[in-house]
Design a protein around this motif. Structure first.
Motif, PDB file in Angstrom:
ATOM      1  N   LYS A 219       0.825  -1.213   0.000  1.00 29.71           N
ATOM      2  CA  LYS A 219       0.000   0.000   0.000  1.00 29.71           C
ATOM      3  C   LYS A 219       0.854   1.256   0.000  1.00 29.71           C
ATOM      4  N   ILE A 220       1.965   1.197   0.736  1.00 28.61           N
ATOM      5  CA  ILE A 220       2.841   2.368   0.816  1.00 28.61           C
ATOM      6  C   ILE A 220       3.562   2.605  -0.500  1.00 28.61           C
ATOM      7  N   ILE A 221       4.053   1.522  -1.114  1.00 30.82           N
ATOM      8  CA  ILE A 221       4.890   1.676  -2.310  1.00 30.82           C
ATOM      9  C   ILE A 221       4.061   1.655  -3.588  1.00 30.82           C
ATOM     10  N   TYR A 222       3.190   0.649  -3.725  1.00 30.50           N
ATOM     11  CA  TYR A 222       2.507   0.437  -5.007  1.00 30.50           C
ATOM     12  C   TYR A 222       0.992   0.587  -4.918  1.00 30.50           C
ATOM     13  N   GLU A 223       0.458   0.942  -3.782  1.00 35.55           N
ATOM     14  CA  GLU A 223      -0.966   0.877  -3.495  1.00 35.55           C
ATOM     15  C   GLU A 223      -1.360  -0.597  -3.328  1.00 35.55           C
ATOM     16  N   ASP A 224      -2.664  -0.881  -3.254  1.00 35.37           N
ATOM     17  CA  ASP A 224      -3.101  -2.243  -2.936  1.00 35.37           C
ATOM     18  C   ASP A 224      -3.052  -3.125  -4.176  1.00 35.37           C
ATOM     19  N   ASN A 225      -2.121  -4.128  -4.148  1.00 30.63           N
ATOM     20  CA  ASN A 225      -1.964  -5.000  -5.313  1.00 30.63           C
ATOM     21  C   ASN A 225      -1.957  -6.482  -4.930  1.00 30.63           C
ATOM     22  N   LEU A 226      -2.517  -6.805  -3.770  1.00 29.88           N
ATOM     23  CA  LEU A 226      -2.505  -8.192  -3.291  1.00 29.88           C
ATOM     24  C   LEU A 226      -3.925  -8.710  -3.220  1.00 29.88           C
ATOM     25  N   ASP A 227      -4.160  -9.825  -3.900  1.00 22.63           N
ATOM     26  CA  ASP A 227      -5.491 -10.423  -3.933  1.00 22.63           C
ATOM     27  C   ASP A 227      -5.378 -11.866  -3.455  1.00 22.63           C
ATOM     28  N   SER A 228      -6.247 -12.251  -2.541  1.00 24.23           N
ATOM     29  CA  SER A 228      -6.206 -13.632  -2.037  1.00 24.23           C
ATOM     30  C   SER A 228      -7.623 -14.129  -1.799  1.00 24.23           C
ATOM     31  N   TYR A 229      -7.816 -15.429  -1.975  1.00 28.24           N
ATOM     32  CA  TYR A 229      -9.120 -16.034  -1.744  1.00 28.24           C
ATOM     33  C   TYR A 229      -8.942 -17.528  -1.499  1.00 28.24           C
ATOM     34  N   THR A 230      -9.980 -18.141  -0.951  1.00 29.52           N
ATOM     35  CA  THR A 230      -9.983 -19.580  -0.672  1.00 29.52           C
ATOM     36  C   THR A 230     -11.120 -20.238  -1.428  1.00 29.52           C
ATOM     37  N   GLU A 231     -10.814 -21.342  -2.076  1.00 31.33           N
ATOM     38  CA  GLU A 231     -11.833 -22.066  -2.828  1.00 31.33           C
ATOM     39  C   GLU A 231     -11.568 -23.561  -2.717  1.00 31.33           C
ATOM     40  N   GLU A 232     -12.503 -24.287  -2.089  1.00 33.77           N
ATOM     41  CA  GLU A 232     -12.410 -25.743  -1.922  1.00 33.77           C
ATOM     42  C   GLU A 232     -11.069 -26.144  -1.297  1.00 33.77           C
ATOM     43  N   ASN A 233     -10.761 -25.535  -0.151  1.00 32.24           N
ATOM     44  CA  ASN A 233      -9.535 -25.837   0.607  1.00 32.24           C
ATOM     45  C   ASN A 233      -8.255 -25.521  -0.163  1.00 32.24           C
ATOM     46  N   VAL A 234      -8.362 -24.667  -1.148  1.00 37.41           N
ATOM     47  CA  VAL A 234      -7.183 -24.204  -1.880  1.00 37.41           C
ATOM     48  C   VAL A 234      -7.052 -22.698  -1.653  1.00 37.41           C
ATOM     49  N   PHE A 235      -5.900 -22.286  -1.164  1.00 35.71           N
ATOM     50  CA  PHE A 235      -5.637 -20.874  -0.909  1.00 35.71           C
ATOM     51  C   PHE A 235      -4.818 -20.307  -2.059  1.00 35.71           C
ATOM     52  N   VAL A 236      -5.319 -19.232  -2.638  1.00 35.67           N
ATOM     53  CA  VAL A 236      -4.668 -18.616  -3.794  1.00 35.67           C
ATOM     54  C   VAL A 236      -4.352 -17.160  -3.468  1.00 35.67           C
ATOM     55  N   THR A 237      -3.119 -16.765  -3.734  1.00 32.29           N
ATOM     56  CA  THR A 237      -2.703 -15.385  -3.551  1.00 32.29           C
ATOM     57  C   THR A 237      -2.044 -14.904  -4.836  1.00 32.29           C
ATOM     58  N   ARG A 238      -2.419 -13.701  -5.246  1.00 28.30           N
ATOM     59  CA  ARG A 238      -1.838 -13.138  -6.470  1.00 28.30           C
ATOM     60  C   ARG A 238      -1.336 -11.728  -6.174  1.00 28.30           C
ATOM     61  N   LEU A 239      -0.070 -11.548  -6.409  1.00 27.83           N
ATOM     62  CA  LEU A 239       0.564 -10.244  -6.245  1.00 27.83           C
ATOM     63  C   LEU A 239       0.802  -9.660  -7.635  1.00 27.83           C
ATOM     64  N   THR A 240       0.239  -8.473  -7.876  1.00 29.27           N
ATOM     65  CA  THR A 240       0.374  -7.829  -9.181  1.00 29.27           C
ATOM     66  C   THR A 240       0.939  -6.426  -8.989  1.00 29.27           C
ATOM     67  N   ILE A 241       2.014  -6.138  -9.678  1.00 28.06           N
ATOM     68  CA  ILE A 241       2.645  -4.816  -9.588  1.00 28.06           C
ATOM     69  C   ILE A 241       2.846  -4.281 -11.003  1.00 28.06           C
TER      70      ILE A 241
END
Length: 254
Positions: A219-241
């Motif tokens: 948030k400080i450097i690039y603003e909010d670029n982190l997206d995460s969610y859970t689907e059927e016991n699978v945790f997914v995180t995506r960092l986009t810059i």
């Protein structure tokens, strides 16, 4: 007073009986001694036989230990672990160089951060079985003009990769970790997916300090670029810059 014939006879009889008793005792002791010596000889003989039997047994054990097939298998195992250890140490050396030297800079290049992330993944592979389903993909366009420009916050990939190996449900037969590193159209994208354990709630598994710190940095450097969610016991995180947008902002602020 003179001794009577009866007195002499009693004295003589007593002396004879005493002599017989002494001879009998001496004979008894002699026989006991001989018997004891015989037992000792028998014990020494048995001990010798036992030693003679033990030596071939020891030789058989030694031969089993030096069995060429067994020895070869052990050697192969040692060689495999030695190679794995050497490989991990080599990657660790690269990671330490990056942490000690490159990360001192305010920014690094996308190329350096991606190389660091790949080395970090190789080190973490030691934690899981060689049969574990680990997928690592890189989609990098190294012709991009920003690929070797210092626009990336160093160590930005650390928490997502570390958390995947830390919280993945490695006991499940369908467990997996999938990591994709991308750099295309001036976008740096890190996607991490892993199956999580169903025994603990999601918030507890992924609500550590590391991700919160990462979100604050982003948030400080690039603003909010982190997206995460859970689907059927699978945790997914995506960092986009978007490094192009960030560079434009930096240039506009000057």
């Amino acid at each position: 007073m003179t001794a009577t014939p009866n007195s002499w006879f009693i004295l003589l009889l007593s002396a004879v009986l005493l002599l017989v008793a002494v001879i009998g005792l001496a004979l008894y002791l002699f026989l006991r001694l001989r018997k004891s010596e015989k037992r000792q000889q028998e014990s020494e003989l048995r001990l010798g036989e036992l030693k003679a039997r033990v030596n071939p047994m020891q030789l058989e054990v030694l031969e089993a230990r030096l069995n060429p097939h067994l020895f070869k298998n052990i050697l192969n195992s040692i060689q495999s672990h030695a190679y794995q250890t050497y490989f991990a140490i080599d990657k660790l050396a690269n990671v330490l160089d990056y942490i000690l030297y490159e990360s001192r800079s305010e920014f690094v290049t996308p190329k350096e951060e991606i190389e660091f992330a790949l080395n970090l993944i190789e080190i973490n592979k030691i934690k899981v079985s060689p049969l574990f389903d680990l997928k690592v993909k890189t989609r990098v366009d190294d012709s991009e003009p920003l690929y070797e420009q210092k626009l990336m916050a160093p160590l930005i990939s650390t928490d997502l990769i570390e958390n995947a190996f830390k919280h993945a449900d490695i006991q499940s037969p369908d467990a997996f970790i999938a990591i994709t590193l991308e750099f295309k159209d001036n976008l740096f994208v890190l996607t991490v997916a892993n199956k999580i354990s169903s025994r603990a709630p999601m918030k507890k598994e992924k609500g550590g300090i590391g991700l919160k710190t990462l979100e604050q940095r982003l948030k400080i450097i690039y603003e909010d670029n982190l997206d995460s969610y859970t689907e059927e016991n699978v945790f997914v995180t995506r960092l986009t810059i978007n490094l192009f947008e960030y560079k434009v902002k930096v240039l506009a602020a000057r």
